[in-house]
Design an enzyme around this catalytic site. Structure first.
Site, PDB file in Angstrom:
ATOM      1  N   ASP A  67       0.720  -1.229  -0.143  1.00  0.00           N
ATOM      2  CA  ASP A  67      -0.091  -0.007  -0.106  1.00  0.00           C
ATOM      3  C   ASP A  67       0.868   1.353   0.083  1.00  0.00           C
ATOM      4  OD1 ASP A  67       0.742  -0.566   2.513  1.00  0.00           O
ATOM      5  OD2 ASP A  67      -1.069  -0.806   3.315  1.00  0.00           O
ATOM      6  N   HIS A 138      -7.585  -4.497   9.379  1.00  0.00           N
ATOM      7  CA  HIS A 138      -7.064  -4.394   8.118  1.00  0.00           C
ATOM      8  C   HIS A 138      -5.646  -5.251   7.810  1.00  0.00           C
ATOM      9  CE1 HIS A 138      -4.937  -0.676   8.939  1.00  0.00           C
ATOM     10  NE2 HIS A 138      -4.093  -1.328   9.115  1.00  0.00           N
ATOM     11  N   GLU A 143      -9.743  -1.699   4.885  1.00  0.00           N
ATOM     12  CA  GLU A 143     -10.669  -1.419   5.879  1.00  0.00           C
ATOM     13  C   GLU A 143     -12.061  -1.871   5.591  1.00  0.00           C
ATOM     14  OE1 GLU A 143      -8.959  -0.076   8.041  1.00  0.00           O
ATOM     15  OE2 GLU A 143      -8.104   1.948   7.453  1.00  0.00           O
TER      16      GLU A 143
HETATM   17  C1  F6R Z   1       1.372  -1.421   6.066  1.00  0.00           C
HETATM   18  C2  F6R Z   1       0.188  -2.127   6.042  1.00  0.00           C
HETATM   19  C3  F6R Z   1      -0.724  -2.192   7.314  1.00  0.00           C
HETATM   20  C4  F6R Z   1       0.207  -2.158   8.538  1.00  0.00           C
HETATM   21  C5  F6R Z   1      -0.622  -2.506   9.758  1.00  0.00           C
HETATM   22  C6  F6R Z   1      -0.136  -2.540  10.974  1.00  0.00           C
HETATM   23  O1  F6R Z   1       2.082  -1.455   4.783  1.00  0.00           O
HETATM   24  O2  F6R Z   1      -0.359  -2.826   5.194  1.00  0.00           O
HETATM   25  O3  F6R Z   1      -1.604  -3.194   7.246  1.00  0.00           O
HETATM   26  O4  F6R Z   1       0.800  -3.604   8.266  1.00  0.00           O
HETATM   27  O5  F6R Z   1      -1.352  -1.235  10.194  1.00  0.00           O
HETATM   28  O6  F6R Z   1       0.761  -0.984  11.490  1.00  0.00           O
HETATM   29  P1  F6R Z   1       1.761  -1.439  12.516  1.00  0.00           P
HETATM   30  O7  F6R Z   1       2.921  -2.476  12.375  1.00  0.00           O
HETATM   31  O8  F6R Z   1       2.567  -0.058  12.525  1.00  0.00           O
HETATM   32  O9  F6R Z   1       1.259  -1.655  13.929  1.00  0.00           O
END
Ligand code: F6R
Length: 245
Positions: A67, A138, A143
């Protein structure tokens, strides 16, 4: 589904890195699906260390990130392009021409998403997809509700997600872009192997919901339970709300 629970975050991140490194070692032309965020920082730190110790060759690897924020360019420090450069790409011998992150400043976002899908197909599909999980459940930025056959597209970020990611934006959720491009749940499910990692107490409720709750589009991460080859890596904290351990 394999669920591996480690005593702490460092060991869990190291295991995820080992799995990625093994894939690259066994198949030098691997197509890696990559993720960003706080969880992955430790994974990439370990991966860089393993790569250095073993002279792991990334020169033939291709990568696709999940993303990117809409409106942020590669030179923007808060962009996922920048994150990848800063946390992984500059430390390994990957050919930057073979790395892909959706372009959040493309003039035509719909076209960009279709081209991204096509590029994944042309590369022969993703061998292993690294996934984190957000507070909303997600994967990528899918979402709720996200259909399990959804494809790469532009989505509106949930307010919980903008809150979750505010740290990179001076702690202000209003400064987190409201939209992002993300691979769809369907795109993710087509990867040959999935590797989901979650660390810390904050992830405990969503991990319990993901692994023990009802499967459906209200929690995109539940889709991974439908995949034939999935490994979930947890530390003790993120696993702490599971009924079965
Ligand atoms: C990022 C992504 C998101 C994150 C998720 C967890 O490329 O795809 O799904 O993996 O939001 O984020 P953290 O690791 O910052 O808690």
């Amino acid at each position: 589904m394999k669920v591996l629970i480690f005593p702490n975050a460092t060991d869990a991140a190291h295991e995820a890195a080992k799995i990625i490194a093994k894939k690259v070692h066994e198949k030098p032309k691997s197509v890696l699906g990559l993720a960003t965020g706080r969880t992955m920082e430790g994974v990439y730190r370990s991966l860089i260390q393993i790569a250095k110790q073993n002279n792991l060759d990334f020169s033939q690897v291709t990568s696709f990130n999940l993303d990117e924020y809409v409106g942020l360019s590669a030179s923007d420090k808060q962009s996922y392009h920048y994150y990848m450069q800063d946390n992984l790409f500059r430390f390994v011998n990957i050919n930057m021409n073979n790395t892909h992150v959706p372009n959040g400043v493309a003039a035509d976002l719909e076209k960009e998403c279709a081209a991204y899908e096509e590029a994944i197909k042309q590369a022969g599909g993703i061998d292993i997809q690294l996934l984190g999980i957000g507070d909303t459940g997600h994967i990528g930025f899918n979402e709720p509700p996200s259909a399990f056959d959804s494809r790469t597209r532009c989505i509106t970020l949930a307010s919980e997600t903008r809150q979750q990611n505010a740290g990179m934006f001076e702690g202000n959720p209003q400064k987190v872009p409201s939209k992002a491009l993300t691979m769809g749940v369907g795109t993710i499910l087509e990867a040959k192997e999935l590797l989901l990692i979650a660390l810390g107490k904050d992830k405990a409720p969503i991990i319990a919901r993901t692994l023990e709750g009802e499967i459906g589009p209200e929690v995109s991460a539940t889709a991974v339970r439908l995949h034939k080859n999935v490994t979930i890596i947890l530390d003790q904290d993120s696993a702490s709300s599971l009924k079965q351990q």
